[in-house]
Design a protein around this motif. Sequence first.
Motif, PDB file in Angstrom:
ATOM      1  N   UNK A  38       0.847  -1.189   0.000  1.00 65.40           N
ATOM      2  CA  UNK A  38       0.000   0.000   0.000  1.00 65.40           C
ATOM      3  C   UNK A  38       0.881   1.236   0.000  1.00 65.40           C
ATOM      4  N   UNK A  39       0.488   2.244  -0.772  1.00 65.34           N
ATOM      5  CA  UNK A  39       1.202   3.514  -0.746  1.00 65.34           C
ATOM      6  C   UNK A  39       1.093   4.162   0.624  1.00 65.34           C
ATOM      7  N   UNK A 172      -2.444   6.073 -12.332  1.00 58.92           N
ATOM      8  CA  UNK A 172      -3.497   6.687 -11.515  1.00 58.92           C
ATOM      9  C   UNK A 172      -4.698   5.745 -11.464  1.00 58.92           C
ATOM     10  N   UNK A 173      -5.374   5.627 -10.318  1.00 57.32           N
ATOM     11  CA  UNK A 173      -6.548   4.738 -10.241  1.00 57.32           C
ATOM     12  C   UNK A 173      -7.620   5.151 -11.230  1.00 57.32           C
ATOM     13  N   UNK A 174      -8.420   4.177 -11.642  1.00 61.21           N
ATOM     14  CA  UNK A 174      -9.516   4.451 -12.558  1.00 61.21           C
ATOM     15  C   UNK A 174     -10.641   5.221 -11.891  1.00 61.21           C
ATOM     16  N   UNK A 175     -11.734   5.456 -12.622  1.00 59.07           N
ATOM     17  CA  UNK A 175     -12.861   6.205 -12.053  1.00 59.07           C
ATOM     18  C   UNK A 175     -13.425   5.506 -10.822  1.00 59.07           C
ATOM     19  N   UNK A 256      -2.704   8.346  -6.016  1.00 60.12           N
ATOM     20  CA  UNK A 256      -3.832   7.736  -5.323  1.00 60.12           C
ATOM     21  C   UNK A 256      -4.982   8.728  -5.339  1.00 60.12           C
ATOM     22  N   UNK A 257      -6.179   8.246  -5.051  1.00 56.19           N
ATOM     23  CA  UNK A 257      -7.311   9.159  -4.960  1.00 56.19           C
ATOM     24  C   UNK A 257      -7.147  10.082  -3.764  1.00 56.19           C
ATOM     25  N   UNK A 258      -7.800  11.226  -3.818  1.00 58.18           N
ATOM     26  CA  UNK A 258      -7.643  12.236  -2.779  1.00 58.18           C
ATOM     27  C   UNK A 258      -8.110  11.686  -1.434  1.00 58.18           C
ATOM     28  N   UNK A 259      -7.567  12.206  -0.333  1.00 58.36           N
ATOM     29  CA  UNK A 259      -7.949  11.695   0.988  1.00 58.36           C
ATOM     30  C   UNK A 259      -9.423  11.924   1.279  1.00 58.36           C
ATOM     31  N   UNK A 260      -9.982  11.022   2.054  1.00 63.59           N
ATOM     32  CA  UNK A 260     -11.385  11.113   2.446  1.00 63.59           C
ATOM     33  C   UNK A 260     -11.512  12.017   3.664  1.00 63.59           C
ATOM     34  N   UNK A 261     -11.015  13.199   3.531  1.00 58.50           N
ATOM     35  CA  UNK A 261     -11.008  14.171   4.612  1.00 58.50           C
ATOM     36  C   UNK A 261     -10.417  15.465   4.090  1.00 58.50           C
ATOM     37  N   UNK A 262     -10.368  16.489   4.945  1.00 54.37           N
ATOM     38  CA  UNK A 262      -9.836  17.774   4.530  1.00 54.37           C
ATOM     39  C   UNK A 262     -10.777  18.558   3.640  1.00 54.37           C
ATOM     40  N   UNK A 263     -12.062  18.206   3.650  1.00 57.79           N
ATOM     41  CA  UNK A 263     -13.027  18.940   2.827  1.00 57.79           C
ATOM     42  C   UNK A 263     -13.151  20.383   3.324  1.00 57.79           C
TER      43      UNK A 263
END
Length: 418
Positions: A38-39, A172-175, A256-263
């Motif tokens: 894992x990254x 980069x990960x797909x959609x 990687x996809x953006x973090x699930x936080x920091x909105x």
Amino acid sequence: MDRFQDGHHVRLRSRVQRTYLHATDDGESVTLSQPRASMNAAWAVHIYNGVGGDDGDSSDDGDGPYLLLHSAAYGRYLAATDRPARPGHNGLCTELRDYDQPEVEAIKWRAVESGFADEVVLLRHGEGHYLRANGKYLPWNSTGVSVDDNASSMMYWIVEPIPLREAGMPAIPGPLPAHPRFSTIFTSPGRRIRFVRALEDGYYPDEVNTWRQFWFRGRSALSLRGNLAALVVVDGPNIAMCVRAGRYGRLTPLVVDLPDGGYGGTLEIVVFLTGTLGNFTFLRGKAKPSKKVKKNKPAEELIFKEPELGTAAPEASAHEPPPEPAHETPTPTADPPAEQAVDGSENPEVPSPAKTDDPQSVDVEITRTGFAELGRPTMLAKCSAKEELMECCKATTNQLQSEISDLKNRLEAQETET
């Protein structure tokens, strides 16, 4: 500090729990987790020598060196806080934070020998707090990471070097999966993207007041790349993104996809054109050229020595995923070996890339690449990001039409029965 080479990547595994130090998906905290491939389990080494000392070089002020670790997934730095750890954990909290000031005491660490094997160290913060795992006697509470000043075997960490590779950046990960129907009624939170396009030699302005910005919703790195490509007027597959965690943070490739936080916050991104010198430079972990360097002398590439595979821990074998068929890696033409780069010899020969004995033992990959002649086009994908998004929308539309048709058939069947 011998186990930590500036610009290289490592994993940190708890000697007791046998789990790895992870940057969590929210991009704000750290935890212990089992996955090695894992990254989030990879950490980039940033050697800091205090005020007046250049990064990675010696300093005469006696204030260094310090060890800084930033996540290979999100670029933010491992830091200690003065907040008490959550119930069931010892000491004080740890977190991920930006490197936004010249001196940030919270992110400074020193590697201390443990007295066991060479690869086992303690990470000391401040005057006597040490990074530690938790849950020695409470197995259900074994994922927490904190700092504490009470000696414990939970403070021992096994350093697993991650060898550098010549295979290019990971894809980069797909959609992301399509949202449920009527999800547009509940709009997702977003964040501000502040970005700048680097020059071909890798230079970009440090001050963000000259950067452009836009509002982005969602977490898809593929969608973000498409938006950035449209703004810099370049095809999506022909740009590389890297995130900067603070004014003094080192660049980290965003794969990687953006973090699930920091909105609601701001994400700083530097955009490179693939195939340029600047793209290869930041993959090596070298700081961008300053204005002074640009004026007085041409930029030189910094060559880091490959870590020795024979000294790595048994579990730290390099793993490399099979190459993507849609990618072409530029052929290195003038990348000198580390020994010749240190000696300053001229006309070096091209080094051969490191190889693994078992092609199936593929795991996390931290990459770098050599110098390629400018002007050689590099095709990274068979279609643009716009076409990929159109294909995704077309698939969603077909699914909706199929569901509507099925619903009509059911209604007709019910009317016939009645």
